[in-house]
Design an enzyme around this catalytic site. Structure first.
Site, PDB file in Angstrom:
ATOM      1  N   ASP A 122       0.867  -1.191   0.000  1.00 26.49           N
ATOM      2  CA  ASP A 122       0.000   0.000   0.000  1.00 26.49           C
ATOM      3  C   ASP A 122       0.900   1.237   0.000  1.00 26.49           C
ATOM      4  O   ASP A 122       2.090   1.163   0.365  1.00 26.49           O
ATOM      5  CB  ASP A 122      -0.934   0.015   1.217  1.00 26.49           C
ATOM      6  CG  ASP A 122      -0.200   0.034   2.561  1.00 26.49           C
ATOM      7  OD1 ASP A 122       0.832  -0.653   2.695  1.00 26.49           O
ATOM      8  OD2 ASP A 122      -0.652   0.750   3.468  1.00 26.49           O
ATOM      9  N   GLU A 175       0.318  -1.039   5.923  1.00 25.31           N
ATOM     10  CA  GLU A 175       1.426  -0.492   6.728  1.00 25.31           C
ATOM     11  C   GLU A 175       1.323   1.012   6.897  1.00 25.31           C
ATOM     12  O   GLU A 175       1.609   1.553   7.960  1.00 25.31           O
ATOM     13  CB  GLU A 175       2.769  -0.853   6.091  1.00 25.31           C
ATOM     14  CG  GLU A 175       3.964  -0.691   7.027  1.00 25.31           C
ATOM     15  CD  GLU A 175       4.582   0.698   7.038  1.00 25.31           C
ATOM     16  OE1 GLU A 175       5.385   0.987   7.942  1.00 25.31           O
ATOM     17  OE2 GLU A 175       4.266   1.529   6.152  1.00 25.31           O
TER      18      GLU A 175
END
Ligand SMILES: [Zn+2]
Length: 381
Positions: A88, A146
């Site tokens: 991400d 994350e």
């Protein structure tokens, strides 16, 4: 430099194709369908590049992208190395153009950390091309949240790490020095809510209890906990409160971020935060939050890993340094479990979370070769 380096250099074009494919599949943490699309492309690249009987485990999530784990069925026990990466990014779709400028590639998440995660795949591929059997067992965990605190992946990360002998975090290295990260600060996130009593600012000012006034004083207490010598910072980054300038405010909120270098220091700060008292007897405080990531303190095991990386770097002809980072990563979780962790093994570049985010693509092979050779070094033991 080495046969592995040469192999990577010969395959630069294919590596670049893989990288651009991953970067073009933009994956802002909050857009599940986008992140999952990137995850699918990553799975495809993984399976096309690596040989072997890989077992794929999916960890489906409702609000974030799905995480996934690749492991190899090994007939005999070998040292297990976990390659830990997130796919991400912090960028909304279309926020950043993808540009090649000389040897540099600019784009959303290219430095943090799509180039790094790709290099973990090509590192093992280059070894598979050179030898019949690897002396270690690679384990790959790719996570999708994350950048928003790893809430839905933390347990998966911890479980995977517990089965491994070493963790390679493929996050970007330090900008400019390209040093590895052997220590990271712990991160705490708290919200302080203040309840006061509203009143008319003109007619009944004295009847009110200003939540904003109370909060302002609490903020001074909080910010004064900062101690640069210890590496402790407390930052009130967001405040909200009140309804109108002619009303004594009945509510106010502050969002707090703190960073610490040790668990002891974290405990001390949490103690202070959780025992804040209102200065005005009729104001009420409520505080919620937690230590989002424990500090990554340097252990003996992590230091040994770093020394090995330094040695391998020297053999390859370049100097590897280490540094402390203020930002947290998923390496904080694995290091806190006592598992030797080396962070910042990604590709040299600059501008994480900034509009000039880019990598030096001409440094891809040397960094990727470092990772490959480091795996062999661990496999020797
Ligand atoms: Zn990252």
């Amino acid at each position: 430099m080495s046969a592995i380096y040469d192999y990577l250099e010969q395959n630069k074009d294919r590596i670049k194709e893989d990288l651009l494919e991953l970067v073009k599949a933009e994956s802002p943490s909050h857009r599940k369908e986008k992140v999952d699309n990137c995850g699918n492309i990553l799975k495809e690249i993984f399976q096309n590049r690596l040989n072997g009987n890989w077992k794929l485990e999916n960890f489906n999530r409702e609000l974030t992208g799905d995480h996934f784990l690749f492991t190899l069925e090994e007939p005999s026990p070998k040292p297990r190395i976990l390659f830990l990466s997130h796919f991400d990014t912090v960028w909304e779709v279309g926020a950043l153009p993808i540009i090649e400028k000389g040897d540099d590639i600019y784009g959303p998440g290219v430095f943090d950390m799509k180039a790094g995660l790709l290099s973990s795949i090509w590192a093992v591929r280059s070894l598979q091309q050179q030898m019949e059997e690897l002396p270690f067992s690679p384990v790959y965990l790719f996570t999708a949240d994350e950048e928003i605190g790893s809430k839905t992946s933390r347990s998966v990360i911890e479980e995977a790490a517990k089965t491994c002998d070493a963790v390679f975090v493929m996050e970007p290295p330090v900008s400019e020095s390209f040093a590895l990260k052997t220590e990271r600060k712990g991160v705490g996130r708290y919200t302080l809510e203040v309840k006061g009593v509203s009143s008319h600012a003109g007619n009944h000012h004295e009847d009110g209890v200003s939540a904003i006034y109370e909060l302002a004083q609490q903020i001074i207490t909080l910010e004064e906990l900062t101690n640069y010598n210890k590496g402790t910072t407390v930052n009130v980054g967001v405040i909200k409160g009140g309804t109108s300038s002619n009303v004594v405010s009945a509510s106010a909120v502050a969002e707090i971020d703190f960073r610490v270098t040790s668990t002891d220091e974290a405990d001390k700060l949490i103690e202070v935060l959780e025992n804040l008292h209102p200065l005005h007897p009729d104001a009420e405080l409520s505080i919620t939050g937690e230590l989002n990531r424990p500090p990554m303190e340097k252990s003996q095991g992590s230091d040994q890993l770093y020394q090995k990386a330094k040695l391998v770097g020297k053999r390859l002809g370049f100097d590897i340094q280490e540094a402390k980072a203020g930002g947290g990563s998923d390496g904080n979780f694995t290091a806190a479990l006592g598992i030797p962790t080396l962070d910042g093994l990604g590709i040299p570049g600059d501008g994480p979370h900034a509009i000039h985010e880019h990598i030096h693509f001409d440094r891809f092979s040397e960094r990727c070769a470092l990772v490959a050779e480091l795996c062999l070094e661990i496999g020797k033991n």
